[in-house]
Write a protein that holds these residues in place. Structure first.
Motif, PDB file in Angstrom:
ATOM      1  N   GLU A 279       0.824  -1.114  -0.127  1.00 52.50           N
ATOM      2  CA  GLU A 279      -0.001   0.036  -0.011  1.00 52.50           C
ATOM      3  C   GLU A 279       0.969   1.120  -0.004  1.00 52.50           C
ATOM      4  N   THR A 283       1.038   4.098  -2.888  1.00 52.86           N
ATOM      5  CA  THR A 283       0.805   5.421  -2.490  1.00 52.86           C
ATOM      6  C   THR A 283       2.127   6.431  -2.848  1.00 52.86           C
ATOM      7  N   ARG A 314      -8.475  -8.441   2.372  1.00 50.45           N
ATOM      8  CA  ARG A 314      -8.260  -7.551   3.243  1.00 50.45           C
ATOM      9  C   ARG A 314      -7.359  -6.528   2.418  1.00 50.45           C
ATOM     10  N   THR A 315      -6.371  -7.192   1.600  1.00 49.35           N
ATOM     11  CA  THR A 315      -5.479  -6.328   0.947  1.00 49.35           C
ATOM     12  C   THR A 315      -6.013  -5.596  -0.181  1.00 49.35           C
ATOM     13  N   GLU A 317      -9.243  -4.632  -0.189  1.00 49.82           N
ATOM     14  CA  GLU A 317     -10.152  -3.367   0.492  1.00 49.82           C
ATOM     15  C   GLU A 317      -8.890  -2.021   0.671  1.00 49.82           C
ATOM     16  N   ILE A 318      -7.771  -2.678   1.277  1.00 47.86           N
ATOM     17  CA  ILE A 318      -6.784  -1.370   1.605  1.00 47.86           C
ATOM     18  C   ILE A 318      -6.563  -0.742   0.400  1.00 47.86           C
ATOM     19  N   LYS A 320      -8.120  -0.623  -2.687  1.00 46.31           N
ATOM     20  CA  LYS A 320      -9.232   0.178  -3.334  1.00 46.31           C
ATOM     21  C   LYS A 320      -9.366   1.471  -2.332  1.00 46.31           C
ATOM     22  N   ALA A 321      -9.163   1.338  -1.095  1.00 45.37           N
ATOM     23  CA  ALA A 321      -9.298   2.707  -0.251  1.00 45.37           C
ATOM     24  C   ALA A 321      -8.272   3.654  -0.937  1.00 45.37           C
ATOM     25  N   LEU A 322      -7.410   3.560  -1.486  1.00 51.20           N
ATOM     26  CA  LEU A 322      -6.360   4.436  -2.005  1.00 51.20           C
ATOM     27  C   LEU A 322      -6.985   5.064  -3.477  1.00 51.20           C
ATOM     28  N   GLY A 323      -7.764   4.387  -3.888  1.00 53.00           N
ATOM     29  CA  GLY A 323      -8.620   4.950  -5.072  1.00 53.00           C
ATOM     30  C   GLY A 323      -8.080   4.405  -6.368  1.00 53.00           C
ATOM     31  N   PRO A 345     -13.340  -6.149  -3.845  1.00 53.99           N
ATOM     32  CA  PRO A 345     -13.937  -4.801  -4.568  1.00 53.99           C
ATOM     33  C   PRO A 345     -13.043  -4.560  -5.975  1.00 53.99           C
TER      34      PRO A 345
END
Ligand code: C2E
Ligand code: CA
Ligand code: CA
Length: 440
Positions: A279, A283, A314-315, A317-318, A320-323, A345
């Motif tokens: 992640e 980023t 889990r990974t 979702e993490i 995906k949360a970054l966009g 996702p």
């Protein structure tokens, strides 16, 4: 809970506990413990074609056949969805291989499932325990051998490579050589355009790594990705790829004012997926080059996602949360259950090129591609076809409402500079892929 409710076999947790105990005890004289990981090939076609109940019935028959084919003292388990394990004592790796060959045969016999007769195949990876082995290492080596068996065409068995060659000098040299390649800039990226089948315009690129080897010339990923995975170098290699791909996106943005932002897809290996620093690395690359997360798609193979779906979820979702966007690569070659497809996702489903190859000549491939596209749309995903080589395949995909396509029909992967013509928008009435435009 140590047992799997469907098959009655030990589950992953139960098996790992048993394995720990077995490795702690010495094997009998002249015997070595061997581990076979048995994975069903193309199981998704059973689930999609005949339904989940038939899929469950198949797995129960597989479990019974494995149990019947091995020594009564062997430990048999269901590790995950369609992955089984056999732990037994063998005289040597050759004997383990013979048992694997018997399993290949026993499991390929027709099965009566859901009122019809089906045939399946499996791939098997074998590792042999040393006196000092631990469960993680033994399972890891069998999983790597299984990966080889899948790569080499499935329906076969592979024994861990350390049986054939010790981690000697040449292995160490190879590692040093690849590490230097990553650090000294011998890697480069090629890009393959993805075409929007409705507008006929270029939609983005997939980045594909190459090694510009000082003596051997330009090497394809098949020459070094497996080794990078086995040696752990896939982490620095993968980090290099993400950074270089995003840097190229930024360079394209800078080089032509007004050019629409370029989408980029990057391949992520299973090992990167379980790296806790993934992640942060993604980023950093996006921030360093000022690229919007939504322009980056991470492609993860179906096999990597289903190896440990809970951890994968889990990974994802993490990430995906970054966009960033997420794609399932080589779809159809693994065994995603519909439940996971719904929960992951994911934004894109990339249909494996083996199905596109038979799209216009094999009615089963046609049916599989059609159902993958329907499945994608029913779950709000974009359907991408890879390996499009012929006009007839393109036409079939257009009729099936596939969204994006990539393949040699348009172009082979190319260097960034060779791709410049692909940025010129096509006239609306001229779809890319019409014969007069091919080869540009
Ligand atoms: P993939 O992700 O399925 O990538 C597509 C592969 O299909 C590419 O091979 C591409 O050159 C090839 N291809 C494209 N169009 C056609 C076509 O019309 N027909 C045929 N027969 N093949 C076509 P390439 O570049 O050799 O890459 C092979 C594999 O290596 C990739 O498969 C991917 O799994 C892996 N790979 C490539 N780059 C990376 C990377 O940066 N990281 C990781 N982890 N894996 C990578
Ligand atoms: Ca890919
Ligand atoms: Ca693929």
């Amino acid at each position: 809970m140590t047992h799997d409710s469907l098959t009655g076999l030990l589950n992953r947790g139960g098996f790992l506990a048993e394995l720990q105990l077995c490795l702690a005890k010495r094997a009998g004289r002249k015997q070595r413990r061997g581990l076979l990981i048995v994975d069903l090939d193309f199981f998704r076609t059973v689930n999609v074609g005949l339904g989940i109940a038939a899929g469950d019935e198949t797995l129960s028959i597989v479990a019974q056949r494995i149990r019947a084919a091995v020594h009564p003292s062997a430990v048999v388990a269901r590790l995950s969805g369609v992955e089984f394990a056999v732990l037994a004592d063998f005289a040597d790796a050759g004997e383990a291989q013979s048992v694997a060959a018997e399993l290949l045969e026993a499991l390929s016999a027709p099965m009566a499932v859901g009122g019809t007769s089906i045939e399946i195949t499996v791939s098997i990876g074998v590792s042999m325990a040393s006196e000092t082995d631990n469960p993680d290492r033994l399972v890891g080596r069998a999983a790597a051998a299984l990966h080889q068996a899948k790569k080499r065409g499935r329906n076969r068995c592979e024994v861990e490579c350390s049986m054939h060659s010790d981690p000697d000098d040449s292995q160490l040299n190879r590692r040093g050589e690849l590490r230097r390649a990553i650090e000294d800039g011998e890697l480069c990226l090629f890009f393959q355009p993805q075409i929007d089948l409705v507008s006929g315009q270029m939609n983005g690129f997939e980045a594909l790594v190459r090694w510009d080897h000082p003596n051997k010339g330009l090497l394809a990923p098949s020459a070094f990705i497996d080794f990078a995975e086995e040696s752990g170098l896939i982490l620095p290699l993968g980090a290099w790829v993400i950074n270089a791909a995003v840097a190229q996106q930024a360079a394209w943005h800078r080089s032509a004012a007004g050019r629409p932002p370029v989408r980029m897809s990057v391949n992520i290996s299973a090992i990167q997926l379980s790296d806790p620093r993934l992640e942060e690395m993604v980023t950093e690359a996006l921030e360093r080059h000022g690229v919007a997360p939504g322009l980056l798609t991470l492609e993860i193979t179906e096999t990597a996602l289903t190896a440990d779906p809970v951890a994968a979820l889990r990974t994802l979702e993490i990430l995906k949360a970054l966009g960033v966007r997420l794609a399932i690569d080589d779809f159809g070659t693994g065994h995603s259950s519909l439940t996971y497809l719904k929960r992951f996702p994911i934004d894109e489903l990339k249909i494996d090129r083996s199905f596109i190859a038979g799209l216009t000549t094999d009615s089963k491939d046609h049916a599989i591609v059609a159902s993958c596209i329907q499945l994608a749309h029913a779950t709000n995903l974009i359907a991408v076809a890879e390996g499009v080589e012929m006009p007839a395949q393109l036409h079939a995909l257009t009729e099936l409402d596939c969204d994006l396509a990539q393949g040699y029909f348009y172009t082979r992967p190319m260097s960034a500079e060779d791709l410049e013509p692909w940025f010129i928008p096509r006239p609306d009435n001229m779809r890319l892929g019409e014969p007069q435009l091919v080869g540009q």
